[in-house]
Structures are given as C-alpha cells and as structure tokens.
Design an enzyme around this catalytic site. Structure first.
Site, short mmCIF file in Angstrom:
data_model
loop_
_atom_site.label_atom_id
_atom_site.label_comp_id
_atom_site.label_asym_id
_atom_site.label_seq_id
_atom_site.Cartn_x
_atom_site.Cartn_y
_atom_site.Cartn_z
CG ASP A 1 -2.30 -0.69 1.09
OD1 ASP A 1 -2.63 -0.77 -0.16
OD2 ASP A 1 -2.68 -1.56 1.98
CE1 TYR A 2 1.52 3.92 4.99
CE2 TYR A 2 1.88 1.92 5.57
CZ TYR A 2 1.26 2.97 5.94
OH TYR A 2 0.55 3.05 7.10
#
Length: 410
Positions: free
Chosen positions: A173-174
């Site tokens: 996600d990051y």
C-alpha cells in the site's frame, strides 16, 4: 513560508483506504490543494479504523489521521445524476485526478479518463489498482496482503523451513502510493514541457515485482527461487544474533572491509586469517561454521553494549520495538514525526509520520488538520460556481452532504 513544489496544483482525490490516500497525502504535504471526495454517511473506510474507539465513533479514526492532513473533504453521492455532475465540475477545474476503485467503476459513473479528459485535455489522471487496468485480473478486488500473496512477495519471508509470511506493515500500500506520487510528479513535469495530459496506470502487483528486483534476477537467470530465511542473510556477518541478555543484535557487514573491522572489534582478528572465511565472496560455503563463531562472540555482551561498541564503525543495531524506534527518530531530529494542531474539541496531541526526506527550503509541511467528513462541502461548491440556493438543493436531494453528525455507533 517558502513556496512548495505543488503550490497551485489542484487534485481531486477519489481514493480510499491506504495506497491512494497516502499518495495524495504526500502531494498535499508539498502544497497541492487536495479535494477529498468521500461517500456520504461514512466516508473513507479508514475513518472507522484505528485503536481509539472514540475517534472511530466520530469518523476520525487514527488510521485516517495518519494519511489525510492538508486535504479538504466533500461528500458526494457519485451514483446520483446530480452528484456525478458535481464531480465532473470539480474535475473540469483540476490538474490531477487520483482514484483507486476497481477497474471499470469510474467509467460506470461517467468519470473515467476518456470521458473527463475531453473537457480537460491537460488533466493528469492516475488510476491505482491491484493488477492494473488490463489483463485477466483487472477487475479483481484486492488488498495489500492479497497482492503480497499473489506476487510471490511472501515466499521469501518467514522462518527457515516454514511457510510464507506476509510483511507486518502493509508495504505494498505504502510503496504503491509512493510509486503513484512519483508518476504524478513526473507527468506534471512532462506537462510543463509539452502541455499534454496523461493517463497513469499503477498496479500494486507491479510494485511488488519492483520491490523484488534482485530476487527476480536470481529466479530468471539461475532458477534460484527466494526462500524464507528468517533473520539470516547469505553473509554470516550481515545476520541477526542473540546477545548475552537475550535481545537481538543485527549486523550488516557486507563488504570485505566491514567484515575485517568487525573481526577486530569483537576481538577475533584471527577469523580473517582462516582461509574458509578470509574472503566475503566465498565464505558462504562455510557459512554455518562462521555463524557458530559469531554467535559465541555475540553472547559476550548485551545487545545495547554491542551497538555502542560497533555502530560507529560497522553497520549494527539492537533490534528495537516500534516505541523505541520512535524515540530514536525524535532523538535524531529528522522531523519525520510531527505534531498537528487539532481543533479545540479534539483530544490531542496528535503526532503523525510526514515524509522520509527534508528540503533546504519549501519542503513538506502540515498546514491543516485532517478534515471532518463533508466539512468543506459548501466552500468547495462555492469555489466551483454553485450559489447557496443550489447548494442547499443538492443537500436536500442527498446529492451531497455537509455538517454531518460525527458521533456514530460502532
């Protein structure tokens, strides 16, 4: 305050959960005007996530707080005709659109790139998804852990001889959010030269492959698949050991010089005279024997003592908890963790991660607290030409929402 890189850039942000909001958060820190479009009633899912129950009840969960400073919130029912028209007007005046719905959703709403770029040909439109906008998996719904599994990323993580384990942090996600922010930055720079808009297709699965570049080369060139290796490294002097107090000390001595310095520092310069270990490029054949020697030596001191003794000379650190890592970040004064000024009725203080870099001037700054759901609906509509009578009609017809009740049962 010095002008920041994206001052004057307007982003209409249709993202939710983590990867997309992290992308727009990073751009907002550098001055972009981020208009966060949310579902009426509940808003971004992350508003209801986090450890503080009271914050979740008021739709300001701590997970939401970590990603949404420097944004303004407008609540729009995108499935209503009037709501979709409002969204179109926002996009007409935007520099950038970011969305992370399943492939096809924005097209169903009449908000896909082809539809909206006709009226705004200079638009940068970034679509974030699990598998991208093409291929047989394009419409699949995924989250970070699912792509960790499907990409093979998990196959190299875990205990030796054990099964694959996902990363503790949602790294895809990051990293996908950062990849999207980088692509948007590049597209804006390109537009400044050629005046053209751009469609950007970011896939979490592609990001996972990029994070495994060296493993992919091993796989494709020699057929060596990644395997779980716990805290070990192919080089014994770049592995983790149990210190005398039972805590762990991680070594990172990967070069010949670092290995030789390590041997002197632990009082065993004789190790480098042993032909089995003298060359870091060939000592893997006798790795087990070297691990045994180093483990014996590491038990002579506590992990803290070893760090103090080694870290100024070779890469080494005691394995810390997150709380200790935060204390170290504050000690280093890197400004990666910063305090936000909350509203008067908000329980504070609130500290959040900001950015993993510092500028000499005009760098990342928090200028506004994460917004309540729909807090800026009226202001944003006025900015886009809606008069007060029309705004109230849109609210009555539930095309948009404003002034929402913040305290909801969980």
């Amino acid at each position: 305050m010095a002008k920041r890189a994206f001052s004057g850039i307007r982003i209409v942000d249709f993202t939710h959960v983590l990867s997309g909001p992290f992308c727009t958060y990073q751009l907002g820190l550098l001055g972009a005007d981020v208009i966060k479009v949310e579902e009426p009633g509940l808003g971004d899912y992350m508003r209801r996530r986090g450890s503080d129950r009271d914050l979740r009840r008021r739709l300001m969960g701590d997970h939401f707080l970590s990603l949404n400073a420097n944004k303004r919130s407008i609540a729009i029912d995108l499935r209503s005709k009037e709501g979709a028209a409002v969204a179109r007007r926002l996009i007409d005046d935007a520099d950038v659109v970011v969305e992370n719905f399943r492939a096809g959703v924005m097209e169903e709403l009449g908000l896909g790139y082809k539809a909206v770029s006709e009226a705004n040909p200079g638009l940068i439109y970034c679509a974030l998804s699990g598998y991208g906008r093409s291929g047989p998996y394009a419409t699949r719904k995924v989250y970070d852990q699912v792509v960790q599994a499907s990409s093979g990323l998990m196959s190299g993580t875990g205990e030796i001889g054990g099964g694959p384990i996902k990363s503790g942090s949602p790294v895809l996600d990051y990293s996908s959010g950062l990849m999207a922010a980088f692509a948007i930055s590049a597209a804006l720079f390109q537009r400044s030269a050629d005046g053209l808009g751009q469609f950007i297709d970011v896939a979490m699965h592609d990001t996972a492959l990029m994070l495994m570049s060296t493993s992919i080369m091993n796989q494709t060139r020699s057929g060596k698949a990644p395997r779980p290796h716990a805290n070990e490294h192919p080089l014994a002097a770049a592995s983790c050991y149990v210190a005398g107090d039972g805590e762990l000390i991680m070594l990172g001595c990967c070069t010949q010089g670092q290995f030789e310095r390590l041997c002197v520092l632990i009082g065993r310069p004789d190790i480098t005279a042993d032909p089995r270990f003298s060359d870091v490029n060939t000592q893997d054949v006798h790795r087990a024997a070297l691990v045994e020697i180093l483990q014996t030596e590491m038990r002579a001191r506590t992990a803290e003592d070893w760090e103090r003794h080694l870290a100024d000379h070779v890469p080494a650190s005691r394995v810390r908890s997150l709380s200790e890592g935060l204390d170290q970040a504050r000690l280093n004064n890197r400004e990666v963790i910063r305090s936000m000024v909350p509203p008067e009725d908000f329980p504070g203080p609130v500290e959040v991660p900001v950015a993993a870099y510092m500028f000499g001037h005009g760098g990342p700054e928090i200028t506004s607290f994460p917004p309540e759901l729909g807090a800026n609906t009226r202001d944003i509509l006025r900015e886009h030409g809606y008069d007060d009578e029309t705004i109230e009609r849109l609210i009555v017809e539930s095309a948009v929402e404003a002034d929402l009740d913040r305290n909801l049962p969980l």
